[in-house]
Design a protein around this motif. Sequence first.
Motif, PDB file in Angstrom:
ATOM      1  N   GLU A   1       0.799  -1.280  -0.121  1.00 44.51           N
ATOM      2  CA  GLU A   1       0.079   0.054  -0.044  1.00 44.51           C
ATOM      3  C   GLU A   1       1.028   1.307  -0.203  1.00 44.51           C
ATOM      4  OE1 GLU A   1      -3.053   2.217   2.957  1.00 44.51           O
ATOM      5  OE2 GLU A   1      -2.920  -0.240   2.978  1.00 44.51           O
TER       6      GLU A   1
ATOM      7  N   ASN B   1       0.755   5.741  -0.369  1.00 44.13           N
ATOM      8  CA  ASN B   1      -0.043   6.942  -0.737  1.00 44.13           C
ATOM      9  C   ASN B   1       0.646   8.227  -0.867  1.00 44.13           C
ATOM     10  OD1 ASN B   1      -2.806   5.898   0.215  1.00 44.13           O
ATOM     11  ND2 ASN B   1      -1.634   5.398   2.069  1.00 44.13           N
TER      12      ASN B   1
ATOM     13  N   LYS C   1       0.526  12.291  -1.102  1.00 45.36           N
ATOM     14  CA  LYS C   1      -0.003  13.482  -0.653  1.00 45.36           C
ATOM     15  C   LYS C   1       0.849  14.748  -1.114  1.00 45.36           C
ATOM     16  CE  LYS C   1      -2.826  14.095   2.955  1.00 45.36           C
ATOM     17  NZ  LYS C   1      -3.324  14.448   4.457  1.00 45.36           N
TER      18      LYS C   1
END
Length: 73
Positions: free
Chosen positions: A7, A9, A11
Amino acid sequence: GPLNHLENNWKFIEIGNDNGGFKTEVMFDIDFEIENKFLNILMTKSFQFGLEKIADAFQKRAESLFSNNKPTI
């Protein structure tokens, strides 16, 4: 595949500054586990080094594209 899970991510946060320009803060988070326990231990220990190399390359490329100087390709 060889991963139990992966996973990540990204930003991007736009930050204004006093002289009217903008900066962007980039945050990257990754979580992974390799199925093979030995490789998982090895990758976990060496991952920080690789991540620092990736972050450094990302920063240098962004600076070359978005600095006040002409970008280099």
